[in-house]
Design a protein around this motif. Structure first.
Motif, PDB file in Angstrom:
ATOM      1  N   UNK A  87      32.137  38.805  30.846  1.00 39.68           N
ATOM      2  CA  UNK A  87      33.315  39.308  31.551  1.00 39.68           C
ATOM      3  C   UNK A  87      33.244  39.026  33.043  1.00 39.68           C
ATOM      4  N   UNK A  88      32.057  39.205  33.626  1.00 39.12           N
ATOM      5  CA  UNK A  88      31.889  38.908  35.052  1.00 39.12           C
ATOM      6  C   UNK A  88      32.069  37.420  35.326  1.00 39.12           C
ATOM      7  N   UNK A  89      31.500  36.588  34.458  1.00 38.25           N
ATOM      8  CA  UNK A  89      31.634  35.140  34.613  1.00 38.25           C
ATOM      9  C   UNK A  89      33.092  34.696  34.482  1.00 38.25           C
ATOM     10  N   UNK A  90      33.784  35.207  33.477  1.00 35.18           N
ATOM     11  CA  UNK A  90      35.183  34.843  33.239  1.00 35.18           C
ATOM     12  C   UNK A  90      36.077  35.340  34.379  1.00 35.18           C
ATOM     13  N   UNK A  91      35.839  36.576  34.822  1.00 35.57           N
ATOM     14  CA  UNK A  91      36.634  37.126  35.931  1.00 35.57           C
ATOM     15  C   UNK A  91      36.454  36.272  37.182  1.00 35.57           C
ATOM     16  N   UNK A  92      35.216  35.903  37.474  1.00 38.02           N
ATOM     17  CA  UNK A  92      34.964  35.051  38.632  1.00 38.02           C
ATOM     18  C   UNK A  92      35.587  33.673  38.468  1.00 38.02           C
ATOM     19  N   UNK A  93      35.497  33.104  37.275  1.00 40.53           N
ATOM     20  CA  UNK A  93      36.054  31.772  37.032  1.00 40.53           C
ATOM     21  C   UNK A  93      37.558  31.722  37.211  1.00 40.53           C
ATOM     22  N   UNK A  94      38.248  32.689  36.613  1.00 41.88           N
ATOM     23  CA  UNK A  94      39.706  32.706  36.764  1.00 41.88           C
ATOM     24  C   UNK A  94      40.117  33.054  38.199  1.00 41.88           C
ATOM     25  N   UNK A  95      39.356  33.919  38.861  1.00 40.24           N
ATOM     26  CA  UNK A  95      39.664  34.237  40.262  1.00 40.24           C
ATOM     27  C   UNK A  95      39.491  32.996  41.136  1.00 40.24           C
ATOM     28  N   UNK A  96      38.422  32.246  40.900  1.00 40.26           N
ATOM     29  CA  UNK A  96      38.205  31.016  41.659  1.00 40.26           C
ATOM     30  C   UNK A  96      39.296  29.992  41.412  1.00 40.26           C
ATOM     31  N   UNK A  97      39.758  29.886  40.166  1.00 47.05           N
ATOM     32  CA  UNK A  97      40.827  28.950  39.845  1.00 47.05           C
ATOM     33  C   UNK A  97      42.130  29.377  40.519  1.00 47.05           C
ATOM     34  N   UNK A  98      42.383  30.691  40.552  1.00 41.96           N
ATOM     35  CA  UNK A  98      43.582  31.188  41.230  1.00 41.96           C
ATOM     36  C   UNK A  98      43.511  30.915  42.731  1.00 41.96           C
ATOM     37  N   UNK A  99      42.361  31.133  43.313  1.00 45.32           N
ATOM     38  CA  UNK A  99      42.178  30.898  44.754  1.00 45.32           C
ATOM     39  C   UNK A  99      42.377  29.416  45.084  1.00 45.32           C
ATOM     40  N   UNK A 100      41.949  28.544  44.194  1.00 46.36           N
ATOM     41  CA  UNK A 100      42.071  27.104  44.439  1.00 46.36           C
ATOM     42  C   UNK A 100      43.533  26.658  44.531  1.00 46.36           C
ATOM     43  N   UNK A 101      44.444  27.423  43.972  1.00 49.42           N
ATOM     44  CA  UNK A 101      45.860  27.043  43.978  1.00 49.42           C
ATOM     45  C   UNK A 101      46.651  27.667  45.123  1.00 49.42           C
ATOM     46  N   UNK A 102      46.027  28.502  45.925  1.00 54.21           N
ATOM     47  CA  UNK A 102      46.741  29.143  47.039  1.00 54.21           C
ATOM     48  C   UNK A 102      47.176  28.080  48.042  1.00 54.21           C
TER      49      UNK A 102
END
Length: 157
Positions: free
Chosen positions: A98-113
């Motif tokens: 869950x921590x890995x997935x949360x970080x992964x999706x957060x990083x992907x979201x940040x990359x699109x800002x």
């Protein structure tokens, strides 16, 4: 200490540092995914509602299992040891994932800002929601881990 005098082995709660480390690994991986796919593929991955729903489902399942386990132990004050170990292993694994997935999706979201690309806003929103669902999965897994905890006679739940 001789072998007969050694303390009994015990399982400790999942350390926050391990969860944070997996979250950071996921964050870096998710953030790096967009530039890598743009350099080596035709397009970046699209986050679907099914991915978000699957994470929400797993989080709800873990939370429900934690609640049932807590109630079972508080009513009967015991649970089958094999079942407890299986639930504990599930909880520990899901907390880290869950921590890995949360970080992964957060990083992907940040990359699109700030990206003017087509579907950038959609990827940001869905990735952000998936990150929240991954965090919920991690929290629910930690609750399940806590529900499996063996209490001393005088210890309150």
């Amino acid at each position: 200490m001789t072998r007969d005098q050694s303390p009994e082995p015990h399982v400790t709660p999942t350390p926050f540092a391990a969860l944070a480390a997996w979250g950071v690994v996921g964050l870096v991986g998710g953030w790096a995914l967009r530039p890598l796919t743009q350099n080596y593929a035709d397009s970046s991955p699209v986050v679907t509602w099914l991915q978000v729903a699957a994470l929400v489902f797993v989080a709800a399942f873990l939370a429900g299992t934690a609640w049932v386990t807590h109630r079972t132990i508080s009513r009967r004050s015991w649970i089958d040891p094999h079942k407890a170990v299986n639930l504990l292993v599930l909880a520990k694994a899901c907390a880290l994932v869950g921590a890995l997935v949360a970080g992964g999706y957060a990083g992907y979201a940040i990359a699109w800002i700030g990206e003017p690309a087509e579907l950038a806003e959609q990827r940001m929103i869905r990735s952000g929601l998936a990150a929240v669902a991954g965090l919920a999965m991690c929290v629910a897994a930690l609750l399940l881990e806590r529900a499996c905890r063996v209490r001393d006679d005088g210890e309150e739940a």
